[in-house]
Design a protein around this motif. Structure first.
Motif, PDB file in Angstrom:
ATOM      1  N   LEU A 783       3.254 -48.927  15.120  1.00 43.02           N
ATOM      2  CA  LEU A 783       2.477 -48.806  14.153  1.00 43.02           C
ATOM      3  C   LEU A 783       1.894 -50.031  13.671  1.00 43.02           C
ATOM      4  O   LEU A 783       0.313 -50.314  13.350  1.00 43.02           O
ATOM      5  CB  LEU A 783       3.235 -48.396  12.240  1.00 43.02           C
ATOM      6  N   TYR A 786      -2.019 -51.248  15.876  1.00 37.67           N
ATOM      7  CA  TYR A 786      -2.400 -50.347  14.739  1.00 37.67           C
ATOM      8  C   TYR A 786      -3.221 -51.244  14.785  1.00 37.67           C
ATOM      9  O   TYR A 786      -4.405 -51.360  13.791  1.00 37.67           O
ATOM     10  CB  TYR A 786      -2.299 -49.334  14.949  1.00 37.67           C
ATOM     11  N   LEU A 793      -7.567 -46.179  16.572  1.00 39.32           N
ATOM     12  CA  LEU A 793      -6.835 -44.914  16.101  1.00 39.32           C
ATOM     13  C   LEU A 793      -6.176 -43.510  16.430  1.00 39.32           C
ATOM     14  O   LEU A 793      -6.798 -42.994  16.632  1.00 39.32           O
ATOM     15  CB  LEU A 793      -6.982 -45.318  14.681  1.00 39.32           C
ATOM     16  N   VAL A 795      -2.937 -42.157  16.549  1.00 42.22           N
ATOM     17  CA  VAL A 795      -1.373 -42.047  16.651  1.00 42.22           C
ATOM     18  C   VAL A 795      -0.705 -40.345  16.839  1.00 42.22           C
ATOM     19  O   VAL A 795       0.068 -40.704  15.821  1.00 42.22           O
ATOM     20  CB  VAL A 795      -1.667 -42.140  15.044  1.00 42.22           C
ATOM     21  N   ARG A 851      -8.599 -51.413   8.315  1.00 40.69           N
ATOM     22  CA  ARG A 851      -7.939 -50.649   9.226  1.00 40.69           C
ATOM     23  C   ARG A 851      -6.800 -50.505   8.406  1.00 40.69           C
ATOM     24  O   ARG A 851      -6.078 -49.492   9.516  1.00 40.69           O
ATOM     25  CB  ARG A 851      -7.506 -51.706  10.194  1.00 40.69           C
ATOM     26  N   GLN A 852      -6.009 -51.011   8.025  1.00 43.37           N
ATOM     27  CA  GLN A 852      -5.163 -50.917   7.611  1.00 43.37           C
ATOM     28  C   GLN A 852      -5.263 -49.719   6.350  1.00 43.37           C
ATOM     29  O   GLN A 852      -3.723 -48.603   6.290  1.00 43.37           O
ATOM     30  CB  GLN A 852      -4.268 -51.590   6.243  1.00 43.37           C
ATOM     31  N   LEU A 855      -5.503 -46.829   8.532  1.00 44.27           N
ATOM     32  CA  LEU A 855      -4.291 -45.767   9.024  1.00 44.27           C
ATOM     33  C   LEU A 855      -2.955 -45.488   7.911  1.00 44.27           C
ATOM     34  O   LEU A 855      -2.506 -44.691   8.071  1.00 44.27           O
ATOM     35  CB  LEU A 855      -2.711 -47.208   9.452  1.00 44.27           C
TER      36      LEU A 855
END
Length: 1095
Positions: A783, A786, A793, A795, A851-852, A855
């Motif tokens: 994690l 990423y 991404l 996942v 980006r966080q 995710l």
């Protein structure tokens, strides 16, 4: 043996190492025999993609005499018994090179051909689409350079002469493969075979009597049915003054029996042709007599329509004029013909021959003109009985070499003396010279010359470099004003040469048009080894994202391994193919001289300046080297007899901590690096409680490669099956190989200690406590990877692993998520409960990067909240639909998702406002170019801010107020549309929600209005058009206006206006990514076609 959690069977057996590759968009390709199968690991038993390798005629290198066929160097070629070509090597490109921003698959066959393929996202078929043939380009380059061999009689002049002879002696059968597939070719309905007995001039000018048949003239007929559809290339009849001409065009759409034809830059009588509706129904359309304008008596049965299929065929062979063949003049005189003039077919009549060419009387002209025979063809005829067009294709066959020399001699003089009106011949787009039919002669060469030239054209392995991000100054060769990223495709061959091909990202991404070309050019040709190149791998050496230097490792069949340093800026800035920017760092030597079968290169976890190189050999031995780029020192850290037979697969995992190898002896082993030592480690055997859904027994006898998932939690191994142990009736016929997917998330990265492992965690039956601790550590590592913007991404493996573990250990999964979230916030205690961490995170989401947030949204939607209604695209709609949630923990996750999406939407709006304000304060004018972002939907964004004025951040309110002060000036900066209309009934569609809209409807006779539900673009909030849209498989939103690259790199609000003034064109380039999930957008495909599943 490792227990797979899912398995897929294959109908053909692989034959070469590295027969499997895993793409960055989560597709798995397996090369098995003459087939390449593409699987989606998320839907393993769903639809598959397919590439069938067809047999291809060899290149016209030269003719070897019969006496030399048993020469030692030619024996492998003469004794070859391959009935059909097979795939030897496959490799996925980085993301962004395909027209839809996906990956391109490079395929190298046993015939030495290298081709590129893409997903058929427009064609709606299982067979993948060929993009370009790299070997064709290599052949053209080698012909121009005389094959680059000084010790061969093949000089540049002779090669060009041979290629020119092929072009000029072609007998007019320039039939494109695509046209032959559409038009049903039939053997000649009319044959004219004649002989002439006269003295002919030989190559030296003397006369030689001939008393036997030397020339055969015959015709073939090709039929073209009128099967018109969108994007079909057609020819439309137009009036150009007194002339009748057929103009090329493309059908844009079809409606009510008419086709809207687009003419790209075509002019008639000096006027640019506009798009025109043409009648398709020939029974009702306006007819005309075929060639009535040319003086031919009209035939009532020969009425023809004004539109016909594209028919770039049947050009007359040049030998018609050069042979001075009297019976041919008798046959062609008075025939209706068409001449290629000014990029169109002009109707006319053939009236005879002259020394300079063919005499043609064009329609509307009183006299005749002299034209090159290659620019003239017999006019296509309309067969009203069969409702198709028929094209007569004349052909000439010469029976001995002496006559061909006469033709060649006359061809040279013909070129020197010919003054003809038509200086161009019809283009054969996409086909190189050797793909055209050749009835002329090819130079005779020795066996050694043939073998040498054929080795240069025979490729053995392909590999892609990482995506290179270069400045516009270093990439002067690219014509686009917006610099694009690119990748290098390396192709190794039997001659030991390595060719490097530059492939750019497309000028624009599209899921609607199939005319997006791929820009490919040769930038380097290097003599890397003396024998076959058998393996290639790349690795970037830059840590700042520029990728100005990359490392390249090559292995050969003579056992040598070389590591090269490639200066990409120098290489790409060169206008010619050279190897001055490629330097040899080290030739890795070892005691073993066994052929190199596979290589694997990665960066060391300890230092980015160090590389780890793994070498697998045909003897089964395995070597691992540490390469220090800073001082160019190479140190071997392990050499083992890892396998009994050839090593067929190597791949690094977990940032260079772990190495996996497989062999033809059907074994798979794992290796762990500690410092400067290599140790074998046990592969985790636990299947997390999930059993394989296939009933295939354990009957494998060999491994042909392995690949690792993007999240490093799964490896895929392709195995050959012993069919004699299978059921001969039901299994042996269709199950020749299998792809096994195995968990490696529980891999222990320390050799013998529990260092860095936190024991005492919840366990799953059959899995040890230590392995569970490894699962936690490895999933958190995955994690964390990423968060790097260069990692797309994808996942899927992380989410599937979470589901698998949650089935037996729910609290264990919550513990992993709690540690993952708490690592983002400085003041959050890791030991707190998941509920407290969620409450704390909900107040601090504005501090984390985009980006966080992406995710977090993916984990929320696809894992935590997946049990709720999955078809609801947003949280507000979920609440409106009355989705009841009793669990307090799920309510906290829903709040987190709601706050996260609101934060992302505010950043999107603020980004658009800030860009417009920066442009308004600048003196420069916005000039939109391909793949360059320009804000859209500003009026809708302003309405959204006004509706949510009390809840949006103060920074966004300030930007909105500044934008409002621009007034009408805003309309000149961007496309400002405040009032929107329904795409179906043209009624007004007010803005109520950024997701959907309802038009006010139209009044009916009953007094009740009909309202339409419309979808809004997730990036611009505007109403989406009715054309195919970009689609997010995670949040199920649609996008019509793509967002820029820099939007996905934002850290937080507020947005600095000065940053936009310094933004490069690369940062503002369009990216087909979802603004709310960050995953790659795609075209929504039917359920019977394969598509990537990043989540």
């Amino acid at each position: 043996m490792v227990s797979p959690f899912q398995t897929a069977t294959l109908v053909a057996r692989p034959s070469y190492p590295n027969s499997i590759a895993w793409s960055h968009e989560n597709l798995v390709a397996i090369a098995s025999g003459h087939l390449i199968t593409i699987l989606n690991p998320a839907l393993l038993f769903g639809p598959r993609g397919l590439i069938t390798i067809p047999p291809i005629k060899p290149f016209p290198i030269g003719v070897v005499s019969r006496e030399d066929l048993l020469t030692e160097c030619l024996l492998p070629t003469c004794l070859s018994r391959d009935t059909r070509p097979c795939a030897r090597s496959i490799a996925w490109s980085p993301l962004g090179l395909a027209p839809n921003s996906g990956c391109i698959l490079a395929v190298c066959t046993t015939e030495g051909r290298v081709k590129l393929y893409r997903q058929p996202f427009i064609e709606y078929c299982a067979e993948w689409v060929e993009v370009i043939d790299i070997t064709d380009l290599l052949f053209d380059h080698l012909v121009r350079s005389g094959f680059g061999e000084a010790d061969l009689p093949f000089t540049k002049a002779s090669c060009e002469e041979a290629a020119e002879c092929q072009r000029e002696s072609a007998c007019g059968s320039h039939l494109k493969n695509s046209m032959l597939n559409k038009g049903h070719k039939r053997r000649g309905t009319m044959e004219d075979q004649v002989s002439y007995f006269e003295t002919m001039e030989d190559a030296n000018g003397s006369c030689t009597p001939f008393n036997e048949k030397r020339v055969t003239a015959r015709t073939e007929t090709a039929a073209f049915h009128c099967l018109f559809k969108k994007n079909t290339c057609v020819e439309v009849l137009k009036q150009n003054g007194p002339q009748l001409v057929w103009v090329n065009g493309t059908i844009e759409r079809i409606r009510n029996g008419k086709a809207l034809v687009h003419f790209s830059g075509t002019r008639i009588s000096g006027t640019l042709l506009n798009d025109d509706w043409v009648e398709l129904n020939i029974k009702k359309g306006k007819m005309r007599s075929s060639h009535a304008q040319n003086g031919i008596n009209p035939d009532p049965a020969a009425l023809s329509p004004k539109i016909r299929p594209y028919m770039d065929v049947a050009n007359l062979p040049e030998q018609i004029v050069l042979l001075e063949y009297p019976d041919l003049e008798r046959i062609l005189s008075g025939q209706a013909v068409e001449a290629w003039l000014d990029d169109r077919w002009v109707e006319g009549l053939c009236v005879g021959f002259s020394e300079q060419g063919l005499l043609v009387k064009l329609s509307g002209e009183s006299g005749s003109v002299t034209l090159d025979a290659r620019s003239v063809r017999l006019a296509p005829l309309w067969n009203c009985g069969l409702n198709l067009w028929q094209v007569t294709i004349p052909k000439i066959e010469m029976e001995d070499l002496e006559l061909a020399k006469v033709v060649k001699s006359k061809t040279k003089r013909f070129k020197e003396n010919n003054l003809r009106r038509c200086s161009s011949v019809p283009k054969h787009q996409g086909k190189s010279d050797k793909q055209r039919s050749v009835n002329g002669t090819i130079s005779e060469i020795t066996a050694r010359q043939y073998v040498s030239c054929n080795a240069m054209l025979s490729s053995t392995v392909v590999a892609w470099s990482p995506m290179l991000h270069l400045s516009s100054e270093s990439d002067s060769s690219h014509l686009n004003s917006s610099p694009s990223d690119l990748s290098l495709l390396s192709v190794g061959g039997k001659s030991g040469k390595l060719s490097l091909w530059r492939i750019y990202e497309p000028q624009r991404y599209s899921i609607v048009h199939n005319d997006v070309s791929v820009n490919v050019s040769l930038v380097g040709l290097l003599q890397a080894h003396n024998k076959w190149i058998t393996s290639i791998c790349w690795k970037s050496l830059s840590t700042n994202g520029s990728n100005s230097q990359v490392a390249l490792a090559t292995g050969s069949s003579d056992g040598s391994v070389k590591v090269w340093l490639v200066d990409t800026e120098r290489l790409l800035n060169s206008s010619e193919s050279n190897n001055s920017s490629i330097c040899l760092l080290k030739e890795v030597t070892s005691a073993s001289s066994a052929p190199v079968s596979v290589l694997s290169l990665t960066a060391s976890a300890e230092s980015p300046e160090k590389m780890l190189l793994a070498v697998g050999r045909g003897s089964g031995s395995l070597e691992v080297w540490i390469c220090d780029i800073s001082n160019f020192k190479f140190q071997i850290i392990g050499s083992y007899d890892a396998h009994v037979q050839v090593v067929t697969g190597l791949t690094w995992a977990f940032n260079g901590h772990c190495l996996y190898s497989c062999s033809q002896d059907d074994s798979v082993r794992s290796w762990v690096i500690q410092g400067s030592s290599l140790y074998e480690a046990q592969i985790p055997s636990g299947s997390l409680g999930i059993r394989s859904s296939t009933d295939l027994p354990n009957v494998s006898d060999s491994c042909f490669g392995l690949a690792i998932s993007p999240g490093n939690l799964v490896i895929a191994v392709v195995r050959g099956l012993d069919t004699e142990l299978l059921n001969q009736m039901y299994q042996a016929r269709s199950q020749k190989a299998a792809v096994e997917f195995c968990w490696i998330g529980g891999q222990q990265l320390e050799s013998s200690s529990d260092k860095n492992l936190e024991l005492g965690v919840e366990t799953i039956p059959g899995i040890s406590e230590r392995e569970m601790a490894c699962w936690e550590s490895n999933m958190l590592w995955s994690l964390k990877q990423y968060q790097h913007l260069d990692n797309l991404l994808v996942v899927w493996d992380v989410i599937v692993a979470l589901f698998a573990v949650e089935y037996s250990a729910q609290n264990y999964v919550q513990r992993i998520l709690a540690k993952w979230l708490s690592s983002w916030f400085a003041g959050c205690d890791v030991g707190c409960s998941i509920e407290k961490i969620l409450l704390y995170a909900s107040r601090c989401l504005y501090k984390i990067s985009t980006r966080q947030l992406h995710l977090l949204n993916i984990i929320c939607r696809r894992f935590v909240l997946s049990g709720l209604k999955g078809d609801i695209p947003n949280v507000q709609a979920m609440l409106l639909e009355g989705v009841g949630v009793e669990d307090e923990r799920l309510k906290l996750w829903i709040d987190i998702l709601d706050i996260s999406e609101r934060e992302l939407r505010e950043r999107l709006v603020a980004f658009s406002f800030a860009f417009l304000l920066s442009q308004a304060s600048s003196s420069t004018t916005i000039i939109p170019i391909d793949r360059q972002w320009l804000p859209a939907g500003i009026a809708q964004m302003e309405q959204w801010v006004a509706k949510n004025h009390d809840s949006v951040q103060d920074n966004l309110k300030i930007l909105a107020s500044k934008l409002e002060k621009l007034g009408k000036r805003l309309h000149s900066i961007c496309g400002y549309v405040a009032e929107e209309q329904c795409k179906f009934c043209s009624a007004s569609a007010p803005f109520d929600s950024p997701e959907i809209a309802f038009c006010v409807g139209v009044s009916c006779n009953t007094g009740v209005g009909q309202s339409h539900k419309l979808v809004r673009c997730a990036a611009s909030m505007q109403l989406c058009p009715t054309t195919p849209l970009w689609y997010c498989v995670c949040c199920q939103r649609f996008v019509s206006e793509l967002a820029p690259r820099s939007l996905f790199t934002l850290s937080e609000l507020p947005i600095d206006l000065k940053s936009f003034m310094r933004s490069s064109s690369r940062q503002l380039a369009l990216r087909p990514l979802c603004p709310f999930c960050g995953i790659l957008l795609q075209r929504l495909q039917p359920e019977f076609l394969i598509s990537p599943s990043p989540v």
